[in-house]
Scaffold this motif. Structure first.
Motif, PDB file in Angstrom:
ATOM      1  N   LYS A 206      11.132  -3.499   1.869  1.00  0.00           N
ATOM      2  CA  LYS A 206      11.183  -2.607   3.016  1.00  0.00           C
ATOM      3  C   LYS A 206      11.542  -1.180   2.615  1.00  0.00           C
ATOM      4  CE  LYS A 206      12.388  -6.162   6.432  1.00  0.00           C
ATOM      5  NZ  LYS A 206      13.380  -6.604   7.446  1.00  0.00           N
ATOM      6  N   SER A 207      12.367  -1.050   1.574  1.00  0.00           N
ATOM      7  CA  SER A 207      12.793   0.282   1.138  1.00  0.00           C
ATOM      8  C   SER A 207      11.628   1.111   0.594  1.00  0.00           C
ATOM      9  CB  SER A 207      13.883   0.150   0.071  1.00  0.00           C
ATOM     10  OG  SER A 207      13.400  -0.575  -1.052  1.00  0.00           O
ATOM     11  N   GLU A 208      10.511   0.475   0.310  1.00  0.00           N
ATOM     12  CA  GLU A 208       9.352   1.186  -0.238  1.00  0.00           C
ATOM     13  C   GLU A 208       8.390   1.669   0.853  1.00  0.00           C
ATOM     14  OE1 GLU A 208       9.141  -1.441  -4.395  1.00  0.00           O
ATOM     15  OE2 GLU A 208       7.729  -1.844  -2.764  1.00  0.00           O
ATOM     16  N   CYS A 209       8.672   1.357   2.108  1.00  0.00           N
ATOM     17  CA  CYS A 209       7.787   1.773   3.192  1.00  0.00           C
ATOM     18  C   CYS A 209       7.761   3.300   3.312  1.00  0.00           C
ATOM     19  CB  CYS A 209       8.258   1.164   4.514  1.00  0.00           C
ATOM     20  SG  CYS A 209       7.832  -0.579   4.708  1.00  0.00           S
ATOM     21  N   PRO A 210       6.610   3.874   3.662  1.00  0.00           N
ATOM     22  CA  PRO A 210       6.513   5.330   3.790  1.00  0.00           C
ATOM     23  C   PRO A 210       7.214   5.843   5.039  1.00  0.00           C
ATOM     24  CG  PRO A 210       4.465   4.299   4.458  1.00  0.00           C
ATOM     25  CD  PRO A 210       5.331   3.197   3.917  1.00  0.00           C
ATOM     26  N   SER A 211       7.382   7.146   5.089  1.00  0.00           N
ATOM     27  CA  SER A 211       8.018   7.754   6.254  1.00  0.00           C
ATOM     28  C   SER A 211       7.145   7.510   7.485  1.00  0.00           C
ATOM     29  CB  SER A 211       8.202   9.255   6.032  1.00  0.00           C
ATOM     30  OG  SER A 211       6.950   9.894   5.805  1.00  0.00           O
ATOM     31  N   GLY A 212       7.767   7.367   8.623  1.00  0.00           N
ATOM     32  CA  GLY A 212       7.051   7.064   9.857  1.00  0.00           C
ATOM     33  C   GLY A 212       7.078   5.600  10.196  1.00  0.00           C
ATOM     34  N   THR A 213       7.525   4.767   9.242  1.00  0.00           N
ATOM     35  CA  THR A 213       7.621   3.326   9.491  1.00  0.00           C
ATOM     36  C   THR A 213       8.804   3.048  10.411  1.00  0.00           C
ATOM     37  OG1 THR A 213       6.685   2.792   7.314  1.00  0.00           O
ATOM     38  CG2 THR A 213       7.929   1.056   8.436  1.00  0.00           C
ATOM     39  N   THR A 214       8.539   2.357  11.484  1.00  0.00           N
ATOM     40  CA  THR A 214       9.609   1.994  12.420  1.00  0.00           C
ATOM     41  C   THR A 214       9.816   0.485  12.514  1.00  0.00           C
ATOM     42  OG1 THR A 214       8.035   2.019  14.276  1.00  0.00           O
ATOM     43  CG2 THR A 214       9.246   4.061  13.818  1.00  0.00           C
ATOM     44  N   GLU A 215       8.774  -0.269  12.195  1.00  0.00           N
ATOM     45  CA  GLU A 215       8.865  -1.731  12.302  1.00  0.00           C
ATOM     46  C   GLU A 215       8.283  -2.393  11.052  1.00  0.00           C
ATOM     47  OE1 GLU A 215      10.326  -3.588  14.470  1.00  0.00           O
ATOM     48  OE2 GLU A 215      10.890  -1.995  15.868  1.00  0.00           O
ATOM     49  N   PRO A 216       9.030  -2.434   9.954  1.00  0.00           N
ATOM     50  CA  PRO A 216       8.536  -3.161   8.778  1.00  0.00           C
ATOM     51  C   PRO A 216       8.566  -4.663   9.034  1.00  0.00           C
ATOM     52  CG  PRO A 216      10.763  -2.375   8.389  1.00  0.00           C
ATOM     53  CD  PRO A 216      10.339  -1.810   9.715  1.00  0.00           C
ATOM     54  N   MET A 217       7.471  -5.339   8.729  1.00  0.00           N
ATOM     55  CA  MET A 217       7.367  -6.782   8.939  1.00  0.00           C
ATOM     56  C   MET A 217       7.547  -7.516   7.620  1.00  0.00           C
ATOM     57  SD  MET A 217       4.113  -7.123  11.514  1.00  0.00           S
ATOM     58  CE  MET A 217       4.063  -6.268  13.097  1.00  0.00           C
ATOM     59  N   GLN A 218       8.579  -8.322   7.540  1.00  0.00           N
ATOM     60  CA  GLN A 218       8.828  -9.136   6.355  1.00  0.00           C
ATOM     61  C   GLN A 218       8.013 -10.419   6.460  1.00  0.00           C
ATOM     62  OE1 GLN A 218      11.139  -8.341   3.657  1.00  0.00           O
ATOM     63  NE2 GLN A 218       9.927  -9.959   2.687  1.00  0.00           N
ATOM     64  N   LEU A 219       7.130 -10.652   5.505  1.00  0.00           N
ATOM     65  CA  LEU A 219       6.267 -11.827   5.527  1.00  0.00           C
ATOM     66  C   LEU A 219       6.899 -12.975   4.755  1.00  0.00           C
ATOM     67  CD1 LEU A 219       2.861 -10.063   4.767  1.00  0.00           C
ATOM     68  CD2 LEU A 219       3.792 -10.651   7.010  1.00  0.00           C
ATOM     69  N   THR A 220       6.481 -14.182   5.072  1.00  0.00           N
ATOM     70  CA  THR A 220       6.921 -15.334   4.283  1.00  0.00           C
ATOM     71  C   THR A 220       6.300 -15.238   2.900  1.00  0.00           C
ATOM     72  OG1 THR A 220       5.061 -16.644   5.135  1.00  0.00           O
ATOM     73  CG2 THR A 220       7.174 -16.819   6.289  1.00  0.00           C
ATOM     74  N   MET A 221       6.970 -15.816   1.929  1.00  0.00           N
ATOM     75  CA  MET A 221       6.529 -15.701   0.549  1.00  0.00           C
ATOM     76  C   MET A 221       5.176 -16.382   0.355  1.00  0.00           C
ATOM     77  SD  MET A 221       8.446 -16.891  -2.969  1.00  0.00           S
ATOM     78  CE  MET A 221       8.113 -18.632  -2.668  1.00  0.00           C
ATOM     79  N   ALA A 222       4.298 -15.717  -0.399  1.00  0.00           N
ATOM     80  CA  ALA A 222       2.990 -16.284  -0.736  1.00  0.00           C
ATOM     81  C   ALA A 222       2.717 -15.985  -2.204  1.00  0.00           C
ATOM     82  CB  ALA A 222       1.898 -15.695   0.143  1.00  0.00           C
ATOM     83  N   ILE A 223       2.413 -17.016  -2.966  1.00  0.00           N
ATOM     84  CA  ILE A 223       2.195 -16.854  -4.403  1.00  0.00           C
ATOM     85  C   ILE A 223       0.971 -15.979  -4.652  1.00  0.00           C
ATOM     86  CG2 ILE A 223       1.697 -18.064  -6.567  1.00  0.00           C
ATOM     87  CD1 ILE A 223       3.138 -20.475  -5.447  1.00  0.00           C
ATOM     88  N   GLY A 224       1.159 -14.939  -5.453  1.00  0.00           N
ATOM     89  CA  GLY A 224       0.046 -14.091  -5.860  1.00  0.00           C
ATOM     90  C   GLY A 224      -0.196 -12.887  -4.974  1.00  0.00           C
ATOM     91  N   ARG A 225       0.297 -12.903  -3.745  1.00  0.00           N
ATOM     92  CA  ARG A 225       0.062 -11.778  -2.847  1.00  0.00           C
ATOM     93  C   ARG A 225       0.787 -10.544  -3.376  1.00  0.00           C
ATOM     94  NH1 ARG A 225       2.059 -13.210   2.695  1.00  0.00           N
ATOM     95  NH2 ARG A 225       4.051 -12.611   1.769  1.00  0.00           N
ATOM     96  N   PRO A 226       0.119  -9.391  -3.436  1.00  0.00           N
ATOM     97  CA  PRO A 226       0.735  -8.205  -4.047  1.00  0.00           C
ATOM     98  C   PRO A 226       1.741  -7.499  -3.152  1.00  0.00           C
ATOM     99  CG  PRO A 226      -1.483  -7.679  -3.320  1.00  0.00           C
ATOM    100  CD  PRO A 226      -1.296  -9.153  -3.094  1.00  0.00           C
ATOM    101  N   TYR A 227       1.908  -7.937  -1.912  1.00  0.00           N
ATOM    102  CA  TYR A 227       2.883  -7.305  -1.017  1.00  0.00           C
ATOM    103  C   TYR A 227       3.582  -8.373  -0.191  1.00  0.00           C
ATOM    104  CZ  TYR A 227      -0.866  -7.989   2.401  1.00  0.00           C
ATOM    105  OH  TYR A 227      -1.837  -8.541   3.196  1.00  0.00           O
TER     106      TYR A 227
END
Length: 234
Positions: A206-227
């Motif tokens: 979440k700390s890597e989100c750009p400015s203007g982000t108000t609602e970062p969505m944390q996804l469940t873990m997925a093997i291989g997904r780059p985000y």
């Protein structure tokens, strides 16, 4: 006069002829075993047991996954695709078959804009923005046109004006500029209702989100997904 201390050496034992027969039998068994194994691994007519198929077909209908990193995809059994190649439906393998075609052919519907390596985890394959469909490229053996061993993933873009993979269009892989619901489901921005938001970035934390982000969505873990986080404007 004979020397009383001289000892007459014993005669060397006569070599038995049976030892040569045993060695010959052992050698024959080894050769016969190798030949039998080679015959078992191959066909009786001398042809290899498996041969790469040059046919192209798709054995799976495009399916929409709930994972935003896994877009609509299908499968193809041709192993000779290159960037810039075009393809279209395969009439010999309807309704889901694809085969390479000339880009000028009336049956061509998409162009390959990138070729990725195959992966056990579909979500780990990231095609370029603007990818409308992903096709699993496989090599098949024998006369079968379905199934096979995955070798590559083709990232395709429609030759028509319909481009669901464009940012905001509601299809393809999730990219910056798309819109999602509060359940992280991609929707067309033009018809997005209340509760939807625009994707500003796709990051690991979440700390890597750009400015203007108000609602970062944390996804469940997925093997291989780059985000693991979808940065949205809420």
């Amino acid at each position: 006069m004979a020397n009383p201390y001289q000892v007459t050496p014993p005669q060397a034992p006569r070599r038995r002829s049976g030892g040569g027969i045993v060695a010959f039998v052992v050698l024959a068994l080894i050769v016969g075993g190798i030949y039998g194994a080679s015959r078992w691994l191959g066909k009786d007519d001398g042809k290899p047991a498996a041969s790469a198929s040059a046919s192209a077909s798709a054995s799976a209908k495009p399916t929409k996954s709930s994972d935003p990193g896994n877009p609509e995809s299908s499968s193809d059994t041709s192993s000779s695709w290159k960037v810039g190649d075009c393809g279209g439906p395969d009439p010999e393998n309807q309704p889901d078959g694809y085969r390479p075609q000339k880009c000028s052919a009336s049956g061509a519907t998409f162009k390959a804009i990138d070729i990725k390596d195959a992966s056990m985890f579909p979500g780990s394959i990231q095609c370029p923005p603007g990818t409308d469909l992903m096709i699993q490229v496989s090599i098949s053996y024998g006369n079968s046109k379905k199934g096979g061993i995955p070798t590559n993933t083709l990232c395709g873009r429609n030759l028509s004006g319909d481009h669901p993979g464009d940012p905001g269009a509601g299809g393809g892989q999730l990219v910056q500029g798309d819109c999602v619901t509060d359940q992280a489901q991609e929707v067309p921005c033009a018809t997005a209702g209340s509760g939807s938001s625009k994707v500003l970035g796709l990051v690991k934390q979440k700390s890597e989100c750009p400015s203007g982000t108000t609602e970062p969505m944390q996804l469940t873990m997925a093997i291989g997904r780059p985000y693991d986080v979808i940065c949205t404007d809420g």
